[in-house]
Motif scaffolding. Structure first.
Motif, PDB file in Angstrom:
ATOM      1  N   ASN A 128       0.819  -1.218   0.000  1.00  0.00           N
ATOM      2  CA  ASN A 128       0.000   0.000   0.000  1.00  0.00           C
ATOM      3  C   ASN A 128       0.853   1.268   0.000  1.00  0.00           C
ATOM      4  OD1 ASN A 128      -2.423  -1.582   0.155  1.00  0.00           O
ATOM      5  ND2 ASN A 128      -1.983  -1.858   2.321  1.00  0.00           N
ATOM      6  N   CYS A 129       1.852   1.259  -0.850  1.00  0.00           N
ATOM      7  CA  CYS A 129       2.743   2.422  -1.022  1.00  0.00           C
ATOM      8  C   CYS A 129       2.620   2.870  -2.480  1.00  0.00           C
ATOM      9  CB  CYS A 129       4.185   2.054  -0.668  1.00  0.00           C
ATOM     10  SG  CYS A 129       4.411   1.572   1.055  1.00  0.00           S
ATOM     11  N   ASP A 130       1.493   3.477  -2.811  1.00  0.00           N
ATOM     12  CA  ASP A 130       1.176   3.816  -4.202  1.00  0.00           C
ATOM     13  C   ASP A 130       2.074   4.871  -4.818  1.00  0.00           C
ATOM     14  OD1 ASP A 130      -0.810   1.979  -4.731  1.00  0.00           O
ATOM     15  OD2 ASP A 130      -2.382   3.260  -3.896  1.00  0.00           O
ATOM     16  N   GLY A 131       2.738   5.677  -4.022  1.00  0.00           N
ATOM     17  CA  GLY A 131       3.591   6.724  -4.571  1.00  0.00           C
ATOM     18  C   GLY A 131       4.919   6.226  -5.098  1.00  0.00           C
ATOM     19  N   SER A 160      19.971 -13.078  -0.213  1.00  0.00           N
ATOM     20  CA  SER A 160      19.188 -13.978   0.634  1.00  0.00           C
ATOM     21  C   SER A 160      17.678 -13.797   0.447  1.00  0.00           C
ATOM     22  CB  SER A 160      19.545 -13.755   2.096  1.00  0.00           C
ATOM     23  OG  SER A 160      19.268 -12.402   2.455  1.00  0.00           O
ATOM     24  N   LEU A 161      17.252 -12.763  -0.257  1.00  0.00           N
ATOM     25  CA  LEU A 161      15.831 -12.439  -0.396  1.00  0.00           C
ATOM     26  C   LEU A 161      15.077 -13.549  -1.121  1.00  0.00           C
ATOM     27  CD1 LEU A 161      13.873 -10.126   0.275  1.00  0.00           C
ATOM     28  CD2 LEU A 161      14.324  -9.191  -1.990  1.00  0.00           C
ATOM     29  N   LYS A 162      13.998 -14.013  -0.494  1.00  0.00           N
ATOM     30  CA  LYS A 162      13.176 -15.085  -1.074  1.00  0.00           C
ATOM     31  C   LYS A 162      11.782 -14.608  -1.461  1.00  0.00           C
ATOM     32  CE  LYS A 162      16.292 -18.247  -0.303  1.00  0.00           C
ATOM     33  NZ  LYS A 162      17.451 -17.915  -1.089  1.00  0.00           N
ATOM     34  N   VAL A 163      11.211 -13.689  -0.669  1.00  0.00           N
ATOM     35  CA  VAL A 163       9.844 -13.229  -0.901  1.00  0.00           C
ATOM     36  C   VAL A 163       9.840 -11.714  -1.028  1.00  0.00           C
ATOM     37  CG1 VAL A 163       7.493 -13.110   0.033  1.00  0.00           C
ATOM     38  CG2 VAL A 163       8.877 -15.163   0.393  1.00  0.00           C
ATOM     39  N   PHE A 164       9.233 -11.253  -2.101  1.00  0.00           N
ATOM     40  CA  PHE A 164       9.090  -9.825  -2.354  1.00  0.00           C
ATOM     41  C   PHE A 164       7.608  -9.540  -2.541  1.00  0.00           C
ATOM     42  CE2 PHE A 164       9.391  -6.290  -5.592  1.00  0.00           C
ATOM     43  CZ  PHE A 164       9.603  -5.320  -4.642  1.00  0.00           C
ATOM     44  N   ASP A 165       7.014  -8.819  -1.601  1.00  0.00           N
ATOM     45  CA  ASP A 165       5.573  -8.577  -1.567  1.00  0.00           C
ATOM     46  C   ASP A 165       5.289  -7.108  -1.885  1.00  0.00           C
ATOM     47  OD1 ASP A 165       2.877  -8.285  -0.992  1.00  0.00           O
ATOM     48  OD2 ASP A 165       3.022  -9.053   1.055  1.00  0.00           O
ATOM     49  N   ILE A 166       4.579  -6.871  -2.986  1.00  0.00           N
ATOM     50  CA  ILE A 166       4.220  -5.497  -3.369  1.00  0.00           C
ATOM     51  C   ILE A 166       2.696  -5.330  -3.427  1.00  0.00           C
ATOM     52  CG2 ILE A 166       6.370  -4.916  -4.530  1.00  0.00           C
ATOM     53  CD1 ILE A 166       5.049  -5.673  -7.201  1.00  0.00           C
ATOM     54  N   SER A 167       1.993  -6.046  -2.572  1.00  0.00           N
ATOM     55  CA  SER A 167       0.527  -5.988  -2.532  1.00  0.00           C
ATOM     56  C   SER A 167       0.046  -4.566  -2.264  1.00  0.00           C
ATOM     57  CB  SER A 167      -0.008  -6.915  -1.443  1.00  0.00           C
ATOM     58  OG  SER A 167       0.377  -8.236  -1.688  1.00  0.00           O
ATOM     59  N   GLY A 168      -0.924  -4.131  -3.043  1.00  0.00           N
ATOM     60  CA  GLY A 168      -1.520  -2.818  -2.841  1.00  0.00           C
ATOM     61  C   GLY A 168      -0.671  -1.647  -3.295  1.00  0.00           C
ATOM     62  N   SER A 169       0.466  -1.918  -3.878  1.00  0.00           N
ATOM     63  CA  SER A 169       1.352  -0.851  -4.377  1.00  0.00           C
ATOM     64  C   SER A 169       1.228  -0.830  -5.899  1.00  0.00           C
ATOM     65  CB  SER A 169       2.796  -1.095  -3.930  1.00  0.00           C
ATOM     66  OG  SER A 169       2.881  -1.076  -2.524  1.00  0.00           O
ATOM     67  N   THR A 170       0.250  -0.082  -6.375  1.00  0.00           N
ATOM     68  CA  THR A 170      -0.163  -0.107  -7.775  1.00  0.00           C
ATOM     69  C   THR A 170       0.971   0.147  -8.755  1.00  0.00           C
ATOM     70  OG1 THR A 170      -2.302   0.725  -7.020  1.00  0.00           O
ATOM     71  CG2 THR A 170      -1.875   0.789  -9.378  1.00  0.00           C
ATOM     72  N   GLN A 171       1.747   1.195  -8.534  1.00  0.00           N
ATOM     73  CA  GLN A 171       2.814   1.511  -9.485  1.00  0.00           C
ATOM     74  C   GLN A 171       3.877   0.414  -9.520  1.00  0.00           C
ATOM     75  OE1 GLN A 171       4.109   5.637 -10.202  1.00  0.00           O
ATOM     76  NE2 GLN A 171       3.046   6.111  -8.281  1.00  0.00           N
ATOM     77  N   GLN A 188       3.410  -2.724  -8.877  1.00  0.00           N
ATOM     78  CA  GLN A 188       2.815  -3.878  -9.560  1.00  0.00           C
ATOM     79  C   GLN A 188       2.850  -3.704 -11.071  1.00  0.00           C
ATOM     80  OE1 GLN A 188      -1.066  -4.799  -7.975  1.00  0.00           O
ATOM     81  NE2 GLN A 188      -0.282  -4.935  -5.899  1.00  0.00           N
ATOM     82  N   GLN A 189       2.629  -2.476 -11.539  1.00  0.00           N
ATOM     83  CA  GLN A 189       2.679  -2.221 -12.984  1.00  0.00           C
ATOM     84  C   GLN A 189       4.089  -2.413 -13.532  1.00  0.00           C
ATOM     85  OE1 GLN A 189       1.066   1.735 -13.357  1.00  0.00           O
ATOM     86  NE2 GLN A 189      -1.044   1.041 -13.144  1.00  0.00           N
ATOM     87  N   VAL A 190       5.088  -2.011 -12.754  1.00  0.00           N
ATOM     88  CA  VAL A 190       6.473  -2.087 -13.217  1.00  0.00           C
ATOM     89  C   VAL A 190       7.055  -3.489 -13.056  1.00  0.00           C
ATOM     90  CG1 VAL A 190       8.812  -1.207 -12.830  1.00  0.00           C
ATOM     91  CG2 VAL A 190       6.880   0.364 -12.791  1.00  0.00           C
ATOM     92  N   TYR A 191       6.810  -4.137 -11.901  1.00  0.00           N
ATOM     93  CA  TYR A 191       7.479  -5.401 -11.575  1.00  0.00           C
ATOM     94  C   TYR A 191       6.565  -6.619 -11.673  1.00  0.00           C
ATOM     95  CZ  TYR A 191      10.989  -2.219  -9.902  1.00  0.00           C
ATOM     96  OH  TYR A 191      11.915  -1.208  -9.831  1.00  0.00           O
ATOM     97  N   GLY A 192       5.278  -6.417 -11.876  1.00  0.00           N
ATOM     98  CA  GLY A 192       4.331  -7.529 -11.900  1.00  0.00           C
ATOM     99  C   GLY A 192       4.507  -8.497 -13.055  1.00  0.00           C
ATOM    100  N   ASP A 193       5.103  -8.049 -14.141  1.00  0.00           N
ATOM    101  CA  ASP A 193       5.350  -8.907 -15.301  1.00  0.00           C
ATOM    102  C   ASP A 193       6.704  -9.583 -15.130  1.00  0.00           C
ATOM    103  OD1 ASP A 193       5.725 -10.124 -17.733  1.00  0.00           O
ATOM    104  OD2 ASP A 193       5.775  -8.269 -18.897  1.00  0.00           O
ATOM    105  N   LYS A 194       6.687 -10.885 -14.843  1.00  0.00           N
ATOM    106  CA  LYS A 194       7.938 -11.600 -14.596  1.00  0.00           C
ATOM    107  C   LYS A 194       8.806 -11.737 -15.843  1.00  0.00           C
ATOM    108  CE  LYS A 194       6.747 -14.041 -10.442  1.00  0.00           C
ATOM    109  NZ  LYS A 194       6.801 -15.284  -9.717  1.00  0.00           N
ATOM    110  N   ASP A 195       8.250 -11.409 -16.999  1.00  0.00           N
ATOM    111  CA  ASP A 195       9.046 -11.412 -18.232  1.00  0.00           C
ATOM    112  C   ASP A 195       9.572 -10.022 -18.556  1.00  0.00           C
ATOM    113  OD1 ASP A 195       8.724 -14.162 -18.750  1.00  0.00           O
ATOM    114  OD2 ASP A 195       6.718 -13.787 -19.551  1.00  0.00           O
ATOM    115  N   GLY A 196       9.188  -9.036 -17.754  1.00  0.00           N
ATOM    116  CA  GLY A 196       9.590  -7.654 -18.002  1.00  0.00           C
ATOM    117  C   GLY A 196      11.019  -7.381 -17.541  1.00  0.00           C
ATOM    118  N   GLU A 197      11.607  -6.340 -18.107  1.00  0.00           N
ATOM    119  CA  GLU A 197      12.992  -5.972 -17.793  1.00  0.00           C
ATOM    120  C   GLU A 197      13.184  -5.584 -16.328  1.00  0.00           C
ATOM    121  OE1 GLU A 197      15.726  -6.334 -19.712  1.00  0.00           O
ATOM    122  OE2 GLU A 197      14.311  -7.362 -21.030  1.00  0.00           O
TER     123      GLU A 197
END
Length: 138
Positions: A82-85, A99-110, A112-121
């Protein structure tokens, strides 16, 4: 951090890297003295939630990327909820957190748009050095 936080900026100082203006504090042109060798050595989980005014998480510089520093060596979960900015993550910094295993961007719209596509750069940039990284989002 959470609950209507007024956070707008996270600088490199958060990791123990000091700056004066736009330049690192330097002893000479080849030796940077302002960097701790290990930043947050025992931190396992970091959650930043409900910070809608957060706009920037400053990345380490290309020069700092090549310095022998370790950042958050035990971090297994990073949640930015929930960090939309916030529209971009510090890629060089995240590549140092192997060591990072889980990256959670729930509720962070921007994010999600940038990183939500696992085939994206953008996703490939942060997951390339950590093939076990799992993305969680809405």
């Amino acid at each position: 951090m959470q609950s209507n936080c007024r956070l707008q900026f996270i600088g490199r100082e958060f990791l123990g890297i000091e700056t004066r203006g736009d330049q690192n504090v330097e002893a000479s042109s080849t030796e940077t003295v302002s960097i701790n060798t290990i930043g947050f050595p025992k931190l396992q989980e970091l959650a930043i939630c409900d910070c809608s005014e957060w706009k920037e998480w400053e990345d380490i510089t290309p020069e700092e990327d090549f310095v022998a520093i370790t950042l958050m060596p035990c971090l297994t979960k990073l949640a930015i909820r929930n960090c939309d900015g916030l529209a971009e993550l510090p890629h060089r910094l995240l590549r140092k957190v192997s060591s990072l295993k889980v990256f959670d961007i729930s509720g962070s719209t921007q994010l999600q748009q940038v990183y939500g596509d696992k085939d994206g750069e953008a996703w490939k940039s942060i997951s390339h050095h950590n093939p076990h990284l799992h993305l969680q989002h809405d």
